[in-house]
Every structure is written in structure tokens, then in C-alpha cells.
Motif scaffolding. Structure first.
Motif, mmCIF file in Angstrom:
data_model
loop_
_atom_site.group_PDB
_atom_site.id
_atom_site.type_symbol
_atom_site.label_atom_id
_atom_site.label_comp_id
_atom_site.label_asym_id
_atom_site.label_seq_id
_atom_site.Cartn_x
_atom_site.Cartn_y
_atom_site.Cartn_z
ATOM 1 N N LYS A 1 46.364 34.370 5.602
ATOM 2 C CA LYS A 1 47.732 34.721 5.203
ATOM 3 C C LYS A 1 48.667 33.656 5.748
ATOM 4 O O LYS A 1 48.657 33.384 6.943
ATOM 5 C CB LYS A 1 48.121 36.095 5.757
ATOM 6 C CG LYS A 1 49.599 36.438 5.539
ATOM 7 C CD LYS A 1 49.965 37.796 6.102
ATOM 8 C CE LYS A 1 51.476 38.005 6.085
ATOM 9 N NZ LYS A 1 51.878 39.314 6.615
ATOM 10 N N HIS B 1 53.046 35.464 2.730
ATOM 11 C CA HIS B 1 54.126 36.382 3.119
ATOM 12 C C HIS B 1 55.408 35.884 2.463
ATOM 13 O O HIS B 1 55.846 34.763 2.711
ATOM 14 C CB HIS B 1 54.215 36.361 4.653
ATOM 15 C CG HIS B 1 55.473 36.901 5.247
ATOM 16 N ND1 HIS B 1 55.471 37.978 6.104
ATOM 17 C CD2 HIS B 1 56.761 36.501 5.162
ATOM 18 C CE1 HIS B 1 56.706 38.207 6.503
ATOM 19 N NE2 HIS B 1 57.514 37.333 5.956
ATOM 20 N N HIS C 1 54.080 41.620 1.002
ATOM 21 C CA HIS C 1 55.460 42.150 0.962
ATOM 22 C C HIS C 1 56.095 41.946 -0.415
ATOM 23 O O HIS C 1 56.800 42.801 -0.892
ATOM 24 C CB HIS C 1 56.356 41.572 2.068
ATOM 25 C CG HIS C 1 55.664 41.411 3.386
ATOM 26 N ND1 HIS C 1 55.151 42.489 4.066
ATOM 27 C CD2 HIS C 1 55.338 40.310 4.110
ATOM 28 C CE1 HIS C 1 54.556 42.046 5.169
ATOM 29 N NE2 HIS C 1 54.653 40.734 5.224
ATOM 30 N N ASP D 1 49.965 46.409 7.194
ATOM 31 C CA ASP D 1 50.697 45.533 8.116
ATOM 32 C C ASP D 1 50.870 46.211 9.477
ATOM 33 O O ASP D 1 51.819 45.930 10.201
ATOM 34 C CB ASP D 1 52.068 45.156 7.521
ATOM 35 C CG ASP D 1 52.510 43.749 7.929
ATOM 36 O OD1 ASP D 1 51.697 43.007 8.509
ATOM 37 O OD2 ASP D 1 53.669 43.396 7.691
#
Ligand SMILES: [Zn+2]
Length: 234
Positions: free
Chosen positions: A17, A70, A90, A146
Motif C-alpha cells: 500500500k 491511499h 479510502h 484499516d
């Protein structure tokens, strides 16, 4: 960036990520400093230059890993997808999705959108509408908690997230798909997320129907972990 991704791949991580932007993501705002009890030193986050983003994604792909990014803004989401990301963590939270071609791009590149509503719902009023917009368009949604991010509770956030997806306008079935096969696909775990011969038997048995009311996910009757009953409330 390449060395870092290789370093992580050598340590057998499941995925990469990348943070392309600080979570405040406001033009002209002071630098975003990320503080977390798990890390002794506060981390200042800045926008990741595009060539770094591309290098991270390319190297992850060279090592056979999925790479997610992200994002919180439309511009960053577009940049991440165009740079080759497999998913958005997100997604778009700080503004409404007004660019329909961005949703088209998500579909065209078959990316996975992981909303993390439990974190963003309270502070960003556009988050729910954006989730509904991409879900209605047919973008793949994964339920990601998360939970590590500081104030989370493992397990509890997952249930809350499933409920918030429905509150945002997804159907209970869409929420369940996001939490099972959608998440398994995003994590490249074909052994998980579906009930079928040859799959790992990680199951919860509920005493009420979650497709009627998503909160019935809390009506736990039994937990089976890798084929073993570990919780039995019968
Ligand atoms: Zn994140």
C-alpha cells in the motif's frame, strides 16, 4: 522506492500500500503529520511524486504483488489508477465525486475500492455518497477495516464497516460480498471468501439472516476457523 518495495517483497508481505498523499490532503494546508501510538516518531506525509508512485507500483507488480494506493481526493485517485494501481484505499473522501470519467476509469481498469467508512464517515460527509456512487456503477468494493490505524478494534470495525456500507446505500448483499469474496480478491487469497469445495473453511454461522438486516452479522451462532469450531453458542 524500488529498493523499499523489494525489501518488503523479500519479507513476504501480502501486498503493497502506497500513500500518495497525506490524509489531510488540503491545498495550501500545513504539512500533514501522522501520529500513531504504535510508532515512536511522528511521520510527516507529503504528496508522493508521480515517478515514485509509478516505480512503487511497477516494482510491486514485478514481484507479483498487488499494489493499492491511499487516496482521499479525485485527482489523487485518478493519478493512482493511471499509474497502474490495483486498488484505492479510502477512495475519495474529502470531496464528492463529480468526475464521472473517474468512475469509468475505475471500471475500465477493474480496480478495487476500499472505503474504510468507519474512519471517514464522521469527518467527511461526502464519503457515503461516493461509496454509493461507485457501488451503483459496479466498481468492485472490498471491506477493509484499516483497524491498525490507531483507535481501532479488530473484528468490531469490520462489523461496523459492513453496517456503514449499508447505511451509505449499498445493499446488505453488496456489503457481504465486499466483506468476503471482494476482500479475498483484493488480497489475492482465492482460498478465502467463498464457500466451496477446496476452500479454507473459515465461516461464521449466524442465527438471523444478514441479507435481510446487515446487523444480523452480530447474531453469532458459531465460528469455524480453518475447519475447526472455535466458538459455539448453541
Ligand atoms: Zn490509508
Amino acid at each position: 522506492m524500488r529498493d523499499l518495495v523489494h525489501h518488503l517483497a523479500d519479507r513476504k508481505v501480502d501486498a503493497i500500500k502506497l500513500l500518495s498523499e497525506g490524509a489531510c490532503a488540503c491545498a495550501g494546508s500545513p504539512p500533514y503529520v501522522w501520529r500513531n501510538a504504535a510508532f515512536p516518531v511522528a511521520v510527516e506525509l507529503v504528496r508522493l511524486p508521480l515517478d515514485f508512485l509509478r516505480s512503487g507500483i511497477e516494482t510491486g507488480h514485478e514481484r507479483g504483488l498487488r499494489v493499492t494506493v491511499h487516496t482521499t481526493q479525485q485527482a489523487a485517485a485518478r493519478e493512482a489508477i493511471e499509474a497502474g494501481a490495483d486498488g484505492l484505499e479510502h477512495g475519495v473522501t474529502v470531496e464528492p465525486i463529480t468526475d464521472h470519467s473517474l468512475v469509468e476509469l475505475m471500471l475500465e481498469r477493474d480496480i478495487t475500492y476500499t472505503p474504510t467508512l468507519w474512519i471517514h464517515d464522521a469527518t467527511h460527509p461526502d464519503t457515503r455518497g461516493n461509496v454509493k456512487k461507485v457501488a451503483d456503477a459496479g466498481v468492485r468494493i472490498a471491506l477493509g477495516s484499516d483497524t491498525f490505524s490507531g483507535r481501532g478494534l479488530f473484528g468490531a470495525n469490520t462489523l461496523e464497516e459492513a453496517e456503514l456500507m449499508v447505511a451509505a446505500g449499498m445493499t446488505p448483499v453488496q456489503s457481504l460480498v465486499a466483506a468476503t469474496s471482494g476482500a479475498a480478491r483484493q488480497c489475492v487469497r482465492p482460498d478465502l471468501g467463498t464457500v466451496a469445495p477446496g476452500k479454507r473453511a473459515d465461516l461464521i454461522v449466524l442465527t438471523a439472516d444478514p441479507t435481510q438486516d446487515i446487523s444480523n452479522l452480530r447474531a453469532l451462532g458459531m465460528t469455524i476457523l480453518n475447519g475447526e469450531i472455535v466458538v459455539d453458542k448453541r
